[in-house]
Design a protein around this motif. Structure first.
Motif, PDB file in Angstrom:
ATOM      1  N   LEU A   1      -3.679   0.804   6.889  1.00  0.00           N
ATOM      2  CA  LEU A   1      -2.893  -0.175   6.142  1.00  0.00           C
ATOM      3  C   LEU A   1      -1.459   0.296   6.050  1.00  0.00           C
ATOM      4  O   LEU A   1      -1.203   1.490   5.914  1.00  0.00           O
ATOM      5  CB  LEU A   1      -3.418  -0.291   4.703  1.00  0.00           C
ATOM      6  N   LYS A   2      -0.553  -0.622   6.078  1.00  0.00           N
ATOM      7  CA  LYS A   2       0.833  -0.298   5.778  1.00  0.00           C
ATOM      8  C   LYS A   2       0.969  -0.306   4.259  1.00  0.00           C
ATOM      9  O   LYS A   2       0.354  -1.144   3.592  1.00  0.00           O
ATOM     10  CB  LYS A   2       1.769  -1.329   6.403  1.00  0.00           C
TER      11      LYS A   2
ATOM     12  N   THR B   1      -5.844   8.577   3.477  1.00  0.00           N
ATOM     13  CA  THR B   1      -6.379   9.382   4.578  1.00  0.00           C
ATOM     14  C   THR B   1      -5.726  10.764   4.633  1.00  0.00           C
ATOM     15  O   THR B   1      -6.283  11.681   5.220  1.00  0.00           O
ATOM     16  CB  THR B   1      -6.213   8.670   5.926  1.00  0.00           C
ATOM     17  N   GLY B   2      -4.564  10.920   4.015  1.00  0.00           N
ATOM     18  CA  GLY B   2      -3.917  12.229   3.971  1.00  0.00           C
ATOM     19  C   GLY B   2      -4.665  13.205   3.074  1.00  0.00           C
ATOM     20  O   GLY B   2      -4.835  14.373   3.410  1.00  0.00           O
ATOM     21  N   LYS B   3      -5.113  12.735   1.910  1.00  0.00           N
ATOM     22  CA  LYS B   3      -5.853  13.576   0.967  1.00  0.00           C
ATOM     23  C   LYS B   3      -7.360  13.384   1.090  1.00  0.00           C
ATOM     24  O   LYS B   3      -8.129  14.120   0.498  1.00  0.00           O
ATOM     25  CB  LYS B   3      -5.441  13.254  -0.473  1.00  0.00           C
ATOM     26  N   ASP B   4      -7.779  12.350   1.835  1.00  0.00           N
ATOM     27  CA  ASP B   4      -9.180  12.002   2.036  1.00  0.00           C
ATOM     28  C   ASP B   4      -9.885  11.682   0.718  1.00  0.00           C
ATOM     29  O   ASP B   4     -10.980  12.173   0.445  1.00  0.00           O
ATOM     30  CB  ASP B   4      -9.919  13.113   2.795  1.00  0.00           C
TER      31      ASP B   4
ATOM     32  N   ALA C   1       1.371   8.407  -1.441  1.00  0.00           N
ATOM     33  CA  ALA C   1       0.537   8.333  -0.242  1.00  0.00           C
ATOM     34  C   ALA C   1       1.266   7.539   0.836  1.00  0.00           C
ATOM     35  O   ALA C   1       1.901   6.532   0.549  1.00  0.00           O
ATOM     36  CB  ALA C   1      -0.797   7.678  -0.566  1.00  0.00           C
ATOM     37  N   HIS C   2       1.162   8.016   2.062  1.00  0.00           N
ATOM     38  CA  HIS C   2       1.794   7.371   3.212  1.00  0.00           C
ATOM     39  C   HIS C   2       0.769   6.745   4.143  1.00  0.00           C
ATOM     40  O   HIS C   2       1.032   5.747   4.774  1.00  0.00           O
ATOM     41  CB  HIS C   2       2.608   8.387   4.020  1.00  0.00           C
ATOM     42  N   SER C   3      -0.380   7.383   4.258  1.00  0.00           N
ATOM     43  CA  SER C   3      -1.394   6.992   5.229  1.00  0.00           C
ATOM     44  C   SER C   3      -2.616   6.437   4.487  1.00  0.00           C
ATOM     45  O   SER C   3      -3.303   7.170   3.775  1.00  0.00           O
ATOM     46  CB  SER C   3      -1.780   8.221   6.061  1.00  0.00           C
ATOM     47  N   LEU C   4      -2.871   5.147   4.664  1.00  0.00           N
ATOM     48  CA  LEU C   4      -3.922   4.466   3.915  1.00  0.00           C
ATOM     49  C   LEU C   4      -4.845   3.701   4.836  1.00  0.00           C
ATOM     50  O   LEU C   4      -4.477   3.352   5.951  1.00  0.00           O
ATOM     51  CB  LEU C   4      -3.294   3.467   2.933  1.00  0.00           C
ATOM     52  N   ARG C   5      -6.041   3.437   4.325  1.00  0.00           N
ATOM     53  CA  ARG C   5      -6.963   2.522   5.004  1.00  0.00           C
ATOM     54  C   ARG C   5      -7.787   1.807   3.938  1.00  0.00           C
ATOM     55  O   ARG C   5      -7.859   2.236   2.792  1.00  0.00           O
ATOM     56  CB  ARG C   5      -7.870   3.233   5.999  1.00  0.00           C
TER      57      ARG C   5
END
Length: 82
Positions: A11-12, A25-28, A55-59
């Motif tokens: 996701l953006k 997804t960075g910290k899981d 957070a920068h990287s998400l899903r």
């Protein structure tokens, strides 16, 4: 239960609304969207509360992850007598 590719897509940060539960997804770990910082990151807070983080990287969460979080919240409420 298998996950689908659409559930695993990134996701953006701008595609998330306040209150959405997403996976960092960075910290899981999962987190609740508490705010947007610029266009490239969001602030998340743990579902159970606590300090916020960037957070920068998400899903999106999978169906299994959503169910697991929901059951954990229900179990916690039951233990507290709510």
């Amino acid at each position: 239960m298998a996950t689908t590719d659409t559930e695993q897509t990134n996701l953006k940060p701008g595609d998330c609304d306040l209150g959405d539960v997403v996976w960092d997804t960075g910290k899981d770990v999962p987190g609740v969207v508490m705010g947007h910082l610029g266009g490239d990151r969001v602030q998340l807070r743990a579902v159970s509360g606590g300090r916020e983080w960037d957070a920068h990287s998400l899903r999106r969460l999978t169906a299994r992850e959503r169910l697991s979080l929901h059951l954990a919240q229900r179990n916690d409420a039951t233990r507290k007598g709510l």
